[in-house]
Design a protein around this motif. Structure first.
Motif, PDB file in Angstrom:
ATOM      1  N   TYR A  50      -8.886   2.834  -3.639  1.00 51.80           N
ATOM      2  CA  TYR A  50     -10.044   2.369  -4.423  1.00 51.80           C
ATOM      3  C   TYR A  50      -9.946   0.866  -4.670  1.00 51.80           C
ATOM      4  CZ  TYR A  50     -13.742   2.488  -7.953  1.00 51.80           C
ATOM      5  OH  TYR A  50     -14.904   2.269  -8.654  1.00 51.80           O
ATOM      6  N   ARG A  51      -8.731   0.387  -4.987  1.00 52.64           N
ATOM      7  CA  ARG A  51      -8.516  -1.040  -5.271  1.00 52.64           C
ATOM      8  C   ARG A  51      -8.823  -1.897  -4.057  1.00 52.64           C
ATOM      9  NH1 ARG A  51      -2.578  -3.616  -6.343  1.00 52.64           N
ATOM     10  NH2 ARG A  51      -2.457  -3.103  -4.125  1.00 52.64           N
ATOM     11  N   TRP A  52      -8.634  -1.351  -2.873  1.00 52.04           N
ATOM     12  CA  TRP A  52      -8.822  -2.121  -1.637  1.00 52.04           C
ATOM     13  C   TRP A  52     -10.239  -2.681  -1.535  1.00 52.04           C
ATOM     14  CZ3 TRP A  52      -7.459   0.140   3.867  1.00 52.04           C
ATOM     15  CH2 TRP A  52      -7.273  -0.930   4.755  1.00 52.04           C
ATOM     16  N   ASN A  53     -11.228  -1.932  -2.002  1.00 47.49           N
ATOM     17  CA  ASN A  53     -12.610  -2.393  -1.903  1.00 47.49           C
ATOM     18  C   ASN A  53     -12.877  -3.648  -2.731  1.00 47.49           C
ATOM     19  OD1 ASN A  53     -14.171  -1.012  -0.004  1.00 47.49           O
ATOM     20  ND2 ASN A  53     -14.413   0.767  -1.333  1.00 47.49           N
ATOM     21  N   PHE A  54     -12.093  -3.885  -3.774  1.00 44.45           N
ATOM     22  CA  PHE A  54     -12.263  -5.115  -4.555  1.00 44.45           C
ATOM     23  C   PHE A  54     -11.923  -6.341  -3.703  1.00 44.45           C
ATOM     24  CE2 PHE A  54     -11.005  -2.215  -8.233  1.00 44.45           C
ATOM     25  CZ  PHE A  54     -12.320  -1.916  -8.531  1.00 44.45           C
ATOM     26  N   LEU A  55     -11.029  -6.167  -2.733  1.00 43.54           N
ATOM     27  CA  LEU A  55     -10.665  -7.254  -1.822  1.00 43.54           C
ATOM     28  C   LEU A  55     -11.601  -7.334  -0.621  1.00 43.54           C
ATOM     29  CD1 LEU A  55      -6.780  -6.784  -1.805  1.00 43.54           C
ATOM     30  CD2 LEU A  55      -8.054  -8.572  -2.980  1.00 43.54           C
ATOM     31  N   LEU A  56     -12.154  -6.199  -0.229  1.00 43.58           N
ATOM     32  CA  LEU A  56     -13.051  -6.181   0.926  1.00 43.58           C
ATOM     33  C   LEU A  56     -14.452  -6.700   0.580  1.00 43.58           C
ATOM     34  CD1 LEU A  56     -12.070  -2.707   2.449  1.00 43.58           C
ATOM     35  CD2 LEU A  56     -11.529  -4.960   3.406  1.00 43.58           C
ATOM     36  N   LYS A  57     -14.873  -6.518  -0.656  1.00 46.78           N
ATOM     37  CA  LYS A  57     -16.232  -6.914  -1.047  1.00 46.78           C
ATOM     38  C   LYS A  57     -16.498  -8.407  -0.870  1.00 46.78           C
ATOM     39  CE  LYS A  57     -19.673  -6.213  -4.697  1.00 46.78           C
ATOM     40  NZ  LYS A  57     -19.909  -5.676  -6.046  1.00 46.78           N
ATOM     41  N   PRO A  58     -15.578  -9.312  -1.229  1.00 45.97           N
ATOM     42  CA  PRO A  58     -15.843 -10.750  -1.039  1.00 45.97           C
ATOM     43  C   PRO A  58     -16.018 -11.160   0.423  1.00 45.97           C
ATOM     44  CG  PRO A  58     -14.083 -10.421  -2.632  1.00 45.97           C
ATOM     45  CD  PRO A  58     -14.347  -9.092  -1.999  1.00 45.97           C
ATOM     46  N   ILE A  59     -15.524 -10.342   1.361  1.00 42.28           N
ATOM     47  CA  ILE A  59     -15.726 -10.673   2.775  1.00 42.28           C
ATOM     48  C   ILE A  59     -16.904  -9.860   3.340  1.00 42.28           C
ATOM     49  CG2 ILE A  59     -13.339 -11.359   3.158  1.00 42.28           C
ATOM     50  CD1 ILE A  59     -12.820  -8.660   4.471  1.00 42.28           C
ATOM     51  N   LEU A  65     -14.407   5.454   0.054  1.00 42.50           N
ATOM     52  CA  LEU A  65     -13.070   5.723  -0.486  1.00 42.50           C
ATOM     53  C   LEU A  65     -12.282   6.621   0.465  1.00 42.50           C
ATOM     54  CD1 LEU A  65     -10.975   5.587  -2.777  1.00 42.50           C
ATOM     55  CD2 LEU A  65     -12.151   7.531  -3.843  1.00 42.50           C
ATOM     56  N   SER A  66     -12.959   7.579   1.085  1.00 47.34           N
ATOM     57  CA  SER A  66     -12.268   8.503   1.989  1.00 47.34           C
ATOM     58  C   SER A  66     -11.651   7.757   3.175  1.00 47.34           C
ATOM     59  CB  SER A  66     -13.238   9.571   2.500  1.00 47.34           C
ATOM     60  OG  SER A  66     -14.341   8.980   3.167  1.00 47.34           O
ATOM     61  N   THR A  67     -12.391   6.782   3.711  1.00 45.75           N
ATOM     62  CA  THR A  67     -11.865   6.004   4.839  1.00 45.75           C
ATOM     63  C   THR A  67     -10.666   5.172   4.406  1.00 45.75           C
ATOM     64  OG1 THR A  67     -14.046   5.875   5.879  1.00 45.75           O
ATOM     65  CG2 THR A  67     -12.411   4.251   6.577  1.00 45.75           C
ATOM     66  N   ASN A  68     -10.799   4.509   3.265  1.00 49.09           N
ATOM     67  CA  ASN A  68      -9.692   3.705   2.744  1.00 49.09           C
ATOM     68  C   ASN A  68      -8.449   4.566   2.518  1.00 49.09           C
ATOM     69  OD1 ASN A  68     -11.352   1.509   2.765  1.00 49.09           O
ATOM     70  ND2 ASN A  68     -11.454   1.250   0.559  1.00 49.09           N
ATOM     71  N   PHE A  69      -8.657   5.746   1.906  1.00 51.41           N
ATOM     72  CA  PHE A  69      -7.525   6.625   1.591  1.00 51.41           C
ATOM     73  C   PHE A  69      -6.830   7.074   2.867  1.00 51.41           C
ATOM     74  CE2 PHE A  69      -5.803  10.925   0.882  1.00 51.41           C
ATOM     75  CZ  PHE A  69      -4.874  10.631  -0.105  1.00 51.41           C
ATOM     76  N   MET A  70      -7.611   7.488   3.863  1.00 54.85           N
ATOM     77  CA  MET A  70      -6.999   7.951   5.111  1.00 54.85           C
ATOM     78  C   MET A  70      -6.317   6.810   5.859  1.00 54.85           C
ATOM     79  SD  MET A  70      -9.514  10.976   6.571  1.00 54.85           S
ATOM     80  CE  MET A  70     -11.094  10.241   6.172  1.00 54.85           C
ATOM     81  N   ALA A  71      -6.888   5.604   5.773  1.00 57.30           N
ATOM     82  CA  ALA A  71      -6.236   4.445   6.402  1.00 57.30           C
ATOM     83  C   ALA A  71      -4.894   4.159   5.724  1.00 57.30           C
ATOM     84  CB  ALA A  71      -7.141   3.220   6.303  1.00 57.30           C
ATOM     85  N   VAL A  72      -4.863   4.272   4.394  1.00 56.50           N
ATOM     86  CA  VAL A  72      -3.615   4.072   3.645  1.00 56.50           C
ATOM     87  C   VAL A  72      -2.567   5.108   4.058  1.00 56.50           C
ATOM     88  CG1 VAL A  72      -2.556   4.252   1.346  1.00 56.50           C
ATOM     89  CG2 VAL A  72      -4.645   2.916   1.662  1.00 56.50           C
ATOM     90  N   SER A 111      -2.681 -10.077   0.995  1.00 56.29           N
ATOM     91  CA  SER A 111      -2.864 -10.419  -0.421  1.00 56.29           C
ATOM     92  C   SER A 111      -2.421  -9.271  -1.322  1.00 56.29           C
ATOM     93  CB  SER A 111      -4.337 -10.745  -0.700  1.00 56.29           C
ATOM     94  OG  SER A 111      -4.712 -11.942  -0.066  1.00 56.29           O
ATOM     95  N   GLU A 112      -2.765  -8.064  -0.910  1.00 60.10           N
ATOM     96  CA  GLU A 112      -2.375  -6.879  -1.670  1.00 60.10           C
ATOM     97  C   GLU A 112      -0.859  -6.771  -1.779  1.00 60.10           C
ATOM     98  OE1 GLU A 112      -2.283  -2.535  -0.023  1.00 60.10           O
ATOM     99  OE2 GLU A 112      -4.320  -2.916  -0.730  1.00 60.10           O
ATOM    100  N   ARG A 113      -0.171  -7.031  -0.665  1.00 61.95           N
ATOM    101  CA  ARG A 113       1.284  -6.922  -0.654  1.00 61.95           C
ATOM    102  C   ARG A 113       1.952  -8.018  -1.495  1.00 61.95           C
ATOM    103  NH1 ARG A 113       2.362  -1.906  -0.231  1.00 61.95           N
ATOM    104  NH2 ARG A 113       1.986  -0.965   1.793  1.00 61.95           N
ATOM    105  N   VAL A 114       1.347  -9.195  -1.542  1.00 62.40           N
ATOM    106  CA  VAL A 114       1.881 -10.257  -2.394  1.00 62.40           C
ATOM    107  C   VAL A 114       1.807  -9.832  -3.861  1.00 62.40           C
ATOM    108  CG1 VAL A 114       1.501 -12.611  -3.241  1.00 62.40           C
ATOM    109  CG2 VAL A 114       1.394 -12.130  -0.782  1.00 62.40           C
ATOM    110  N   ILE A 115       0.690  -9.234  -4.253  1.00 60.15           N
ATOM    111  CA  ILE A 115       0.538  -8.742  -5.622  1.00 60.15           C
ATOM    112  C   ILE A 115       1.549  -7.639  -5.910  1.00 60.15           C
ATOM    113  CG2 ILE A 115      -1.014  -7.540  -7.217  1.00 60.15           C
ATOM    114  CD1 ILE A 115      -1.688 -10.482  -6.773  1.00 60.15           C
ATOM    115  N   ASP A 116       1.745  -6.739  -4.950  1.00 59.98           N
ATOM    116  CA  ASP A 116       2.729  -5.665  -5.134  1.00 59.98           C
ATOM    117  C   ASP A 116       4.145  -6.229  -5.267  1.00 59.98           C
ATOM    118  OD1 ASP A 116       0.883  -3.607  -5.120  1.00 59.98           O
ATOM    119  OD2 ASP A 116       0.983  -3.327  -2.957  1.00 59.98           O
ATOM    120  N   LEU A 117       4.433  -7.302  -4.538  1.00 57.51           N
ATOM    121  CA  LEU A 117       5.744  -7.935  -4.657  1.00 57.51           C
ATOM    122  C   LEU A 117       5.928  -8.522  -6.060  1.00 57.51           C
ATOM    123  CD1 LEU A 117       8.415  -8.863  -3.431  1.00 57.51           C
ATOM    124  CD2 LEU A 117       7.229 -10.869  -2.524  1.00 57.51           C
TER     125      LEU A 117
END
Length: 311
Positions: A50-59, A65-72, A111-117
């Protein structure tokens, strides 16, 4: 293969009595807490999707959500074979099924991985405050330093940006392709700055990591001998386990997840068999669910995408 060999080595060198003791600790574990841990783990994956879409929206992209979840989940499955390959496969999945340019999708994942770090550094700092001696000893013995990793990531990002600026005026076709790829990657990475729903992104970031810690914490209730383990001990086990997962293919390598997590409990005075049972139960259950959901995602995603296109 090295990880499997090391696990076999550890088990083969254990005495028959210890192997029996370890097996008993695993078999006698309370299954309802293992199920709770699995639910918490799946919840963290859903929150990440779900969080991934917050990063995808600016581009200028928003995916189901189902696609994002399965990709994860496909990414987690890939990481069991080759460390960090899952991030690449996640971006390829979005390019294949959502027509999002690979470099932009991959930039959001960076960017997501930097935040996770940064979150791992925060949890490590909290664990260090509670159990300073053990954390510092582990980081020194394993040559792990999250601050150095973060600094290297920043240097790589800055170097890439400077490199793009230097190549900006070139008209060579190959340089143009490299530049366009780099610009797309940078656009995906800077989405974390340009996104509008920053508070929602932060909420899900803390939710993901809270669920990670909780899925660790509840496993202690599955093993009666570990129910007295404090939050500080669990946080140390979490940090050590996180470094094992991030530096190996799914926690099986030079620092096998069940072994290093078990060593934490031994350090704090718990029986080795109970500590390693904790590690095996947590690693085994989460790995199994990642394999199942990852495999299902591989099968279902093209089917769902084909059905969607026919409508």
């Amino acid at each position: 293969m090295l990880g499997v060999f090391l696990i076999a080595y550890f088990l083969n060198n254990a005495t028959p009595a210890y192997r029996k003791e370890l097996a008993n600790s695993i078999l006698q574990a309370d299954s309802k807490w293992i199920i709770v841990s699995l639910i918490l783990g799946i919840g963290s994956h859903l929150s990440r999707a779900y969080r991934w879409n917050f990063l995808l929206k600016p581009i200028a992209h928003k995916t189901p959500l189902s696609t994002n979840f399965m990709a994860v989940m496909i990414g987690y499955l890939a990481n069991l074979g080759i460390p960090r390959s899952g991030e690449v496969l996640r971006a390829i999945t979005l390019r294949t099924y959502e027509k999002i340019p690979f470099e932009k999708a991959f930039g959001t994942i960076v960017s997501e991985r930097v935040i996770d770090l940064l979150m791992l550094i925060l949890v490590t700092a909290i664990a260090s405050l509670l159990q300073t001696e053990y954390i510092l000893t582990f980081l020194e013995d394993s040559n792990s330093n999250p601050l150095i990793t973060l600094a290297l990531a920043c240097i790589l990002i800055l170097s890439g940006y400077i490199g793009l600026r230097i190549l900006q005026r070139s008209s060579h076709p190959m340089i143009i392709k490299i530049r366009n790829f780099g610009l797309g990657l940078w656009e995906g990475m800077r989405s974390i700055i340009t996104m509008q729903q920053k508070w929602a992104f932060l909420f899900h970031t803390f939710a993901i990591w809270s669920l990670y810690i909780l899925m660790f914490y509840v496993i202690k209730f599955a093993i009666p001998e570990l129910q007295d383990a404090s939050l500080g001990v669990i946080l140390v086990a979490f940090v050590v386990g996180s470094f094992s997962m991030s530096t190996t293919n799914g926690g099986i390598g030079i620092l096998p997840f069940p072994i290093v997590v078990g060593a934490v409990f031994v350090f704090f005075g718990f029986e080795k068999s109970n500590g390693e049972a904790f590690g095996w139960i947590l690693w085994g259950s989460q790995t199994a669910i990642n394999i199942v959901l990852g495999a299902l995602s591989f099968i279902l995603l093209p089917i769902m995408n084909k059905t969607s296109n026919q409508k």
